[in-house]
Design a protein around this motif. Structure first.
Motif, PDB file in Angstrom:
ATOM      1  N   GLN A  50       0.801  -1.160   0.118  1.00 27.27           N
ATOM      2  CA  GLN A  50      -0.040   0.035   0.109  1.00 27.27           C
ATOM      3  C   GLN A  50       0.864   1.290  -0.010  1.00 27.27           C
ATOM      4  O   GLN A  50       0.446   2.477  -0.575  1.00 27.27           O
ATOM      5  N   ARG A  51       2.230   0.969   0.588  1.00 27.73           N
ATOM      6  CA  ARG A  51       2.948   2.277   0.759  1.00 27.73           C
ATOM      7  C   ARG A  51       3.536   2.553  -0.301  1.00 27.73           C
ATOM      8  O   ARG A  51       4.143   3.693  -0.396  1.00 27.73           O
ATOM      9  N   LEU A  52       4.164   1.490  -1.049  1.00 23.93           N
ATOM     10  CA  LEU A  52       5.260   1.468  -2.052  1.00 23.93           C
ATOM     11  C   LEU A  52       4.395   1.422  -3.410  1.00 23.93           C
ATOM     12  O   LEU A  52       3.439   0.739  -3.632  1.00 23.93           O
ATOM     13  N   THR A  53       5.150   1.781  -4.627  1.00 20.46           N
ATOM     14  CA  THR A  53       4.879   1.713  -5.806  1.00 20.46           C
ATOM     15  C   THR A  53       5.188   0.249  -6.355  1.00 20.46           C
ATOM     16  O   THR A  53       6.096  -0.565  -5.546  1.00 20.46           O
ATOM     17  N   PRO A  54       4.642  -0.635  -7.282  1.00 16.91           N
ATOM     18  CA  PRO A  54       5.240  -1.806  -7.707  1.00 16.91           C
ATOM     19  C   PRO A  54       6.797  -1.883  -7.783  1.00 16.91           C
ATOM     20  O   PRO A  54       7.339  -2.720  -7.387  1.00 16.91           O
ATOM     21  N   LYS A  55       7.148  -0.887  -8.196  1.00 20.66           N
ATOM     22  CA  LYS A  55       8.589  -0.735  -8.772  1.00 20.66           C
ATOM     23  C   LYS A  55       9.362  -0.401  -7.318  1.00 20.66           C
ATOM     24  O   LYS A  55      10.522  -1.128  -7.079  1.00 20.66           O
ATOM     25  N   GLN A  56       9.026   0.385  -6.450  1.00 20.01           N
ATOM     26  CA  GLN A  56       9.652   0.420  -5.113  1.00 20.01           C
ATOM     27  C   GLN A  56       9.556  -0.776  -4.648  1.00 20.01           C
ATOM     28  O   GLN A  56      10.737  -0.850  -3.695  1.00 20.01           O
ATOM     29  N   TYR A  57       8.710  -1.333  -4.434  1.00 26.04           N
ATOM     30  CA  TYR A  57       8.415  -2.608  -3.623  1.00 26.04           C
ATOM     31  C   TYR A  57       9.334  -3.700  -4.105  1.00 26.04           C
ATOM     32  O   TYR A  57      10.126  -4.520  -3.320  1.00 26.04           O
ATOM     33  N   HIS A  58       9.337  -3.738  -5.486  1.00 25.02           N
ATOM     34  CA  HIS A  58      10.519  -4.795  -6.212  1.00 25.02           C
ATOM     35  C   HIS A  58      11.771  -4.564  -5.694  1.00 25.02           C
ATOM     36  O   HIS A  58      12.627  -5.363  -5.402  1.00 25.02           O
ATOM     37  N   VAL A  59      12.192  -3.120  -5.617  1.00 22.99           N
ATOM     38  CA  VAL A  59      13.621  -2.928  -5.565  1.00 22.99           C
ATOM     39  C   VAL A  59      14.006  -2.847  -4.151  1.00 22.99           C
ATOM     40  O   VAL A  59      14.902  -3.670  -3.781  1.00 22.99           O
ATOM     41  N   THR A  60      13.030  -2.481  -3.153  1.00 22.69           N
ATOM     42  CA  THR A  60      13.335  -2.638  -1.768  1.00 22.69           C
ATOM     43  C   THR A  60      12.888  -3.863  -1.089  1.00 22.69           C
ATOM     44  O   THR A  60      13.662  -4.083   0.009  1.00 22.69           O
ATOM     45  N   GLN A  61      12.122  -4.491  -1.404  1.00 20.89           N
ATOM     46  CA  GLN A  61      11.605  -5.658  -0.765  1.00 20.89           C
ATOM     47  C   GLN A  61      12.079  -7.239  -1.382  1.00 20.89           C
ATOM     48  O   GLN A  61      12.433  -8.001  -0.634  1.00 20.89           O
ATOM     49  N   GLU A  62      12.199  -6.972  -2.653  1.00 24.27           N
ATOM     50  CA  GLU A  62      12.738  -8.204  -3.428  1.00 24.27           C
ATOM     51  C   GLU A  62      14.061  -8.160  -4.026  1.00 24.27           C
ATOM     52  O   GLU A  62      14.479  -8.775  -4.689  1.00 24.27           O
ATOM     53  N   LYS A  63      14.835  -7.204  -3.411  1.00 24.04           N
ATOM     54  CA  LYS A  63      16.174  -6.800  -3.858  1.00 24.04           C
ATOM     55  C   LYS A  63      16.544  -6.791  -5.606  1.00 24.04           C
ATOM     56  O   LYS A  63      17.350  -7.291  -6.116  1.00 24.04           O
ATOM     57  N   GLY A  64      15.389  -6.329  -6.100  1.00 30.01           N
ATOM     58  CA  GLY A  64      15.372  -6.084  -7.510  1.00 30.01           C
ATOM     59  C   GLY A  64      16.257  -4.923  -7.888  1.00 30.01           C
ATOM     60  O   GLY A  64      16.708  -4.092  -7.402  1.00 30.01           O
ATOM     61  N   THR A  65      16.605  -5.003  -9.198  1.00 32.71           N
ATOM     62  CA  THR A  65      17.321  -3.808  -9.910  1.00 32.71           C
ATOM     63  C   THR A  65      16.400  -2.930 -10.579  1.00 32.71           C
ATOM     64  O   THR A  65      15.741  -3.497 -11.417  1.00 32.71           O
TER      65      THR A  65
END
Length: 144
Positions: free
Chosen positions: A34-49
């Motif tokens: 709810q707090r993050l955009t999909p891209k922000q979630y992917h980067v910060t929580q799934e260690k995405g690039t």
């Protein structure tokens, strides 16, 4: 088998970086989504690039810094993913993945902190007033 053991021992000796600190702020997955955009979630929580078309002096495509503002705000952890050794930077408060730090940066520190812009909250200064802004999303989903 012998080469694997040598690499494993080398990794444990080289892995003398700080251990992950327990998070001070915990959010449920639902709260984070709810707090993050999909891209922000992917980067910060799934260690995405986050790939970027804008290049900086580091020629990496990520915003790069030679030092941190507050060393207590980040945690440095060894990262042996993808068959290489890197040092991951994460938020000391919530454990969010921010990026990595390398030893090939400019003086005076020699460090290159490559930080995903999806994990940053930009602050604009206008006429002495401070105004928060995000380069990625105008919906307000910029902070953990």
């Amino acid at each position: 088998m012998r080469l694997f053991l040598v690499l494993l021992l080398t990794a444990s000796i080289a892995g003398a970086r700080k251990e992950k600190k327990p998070c001070k702020v915990l959010f449920t997955e639902k709260e984070l989504r709810q707090r993050l955009t999909p891209k922000q979630y992917h980067v910060t929580q799934e260690k995405g690039t986050e790939r970027s078309e804008k290049k900086f002096d580091s020629n990496s495509g990520w915003p790069s810094f030679f030092d941190v503002v507050n060393l207590e705000a980040i945690t440095l952890t060894d990262d042996f993913s993808y068959g290489m050794h890197r040092v991951e930077t994460s938020c000391s408060q919530c454990g969010a993945h921010l990026g990595h730090v390398f030893d090939d940066g400019p003086r005076p520190t020699g460090k290159r902190y490559c930080i995903n812009s999806a994990s940053l909250n930009f602050i604009l200064e206008k006429s002495g007033a401070v105004e928060e802004s995000s380069s990625l999303d105008v919906s307000g989903k910029t902070e953990l």
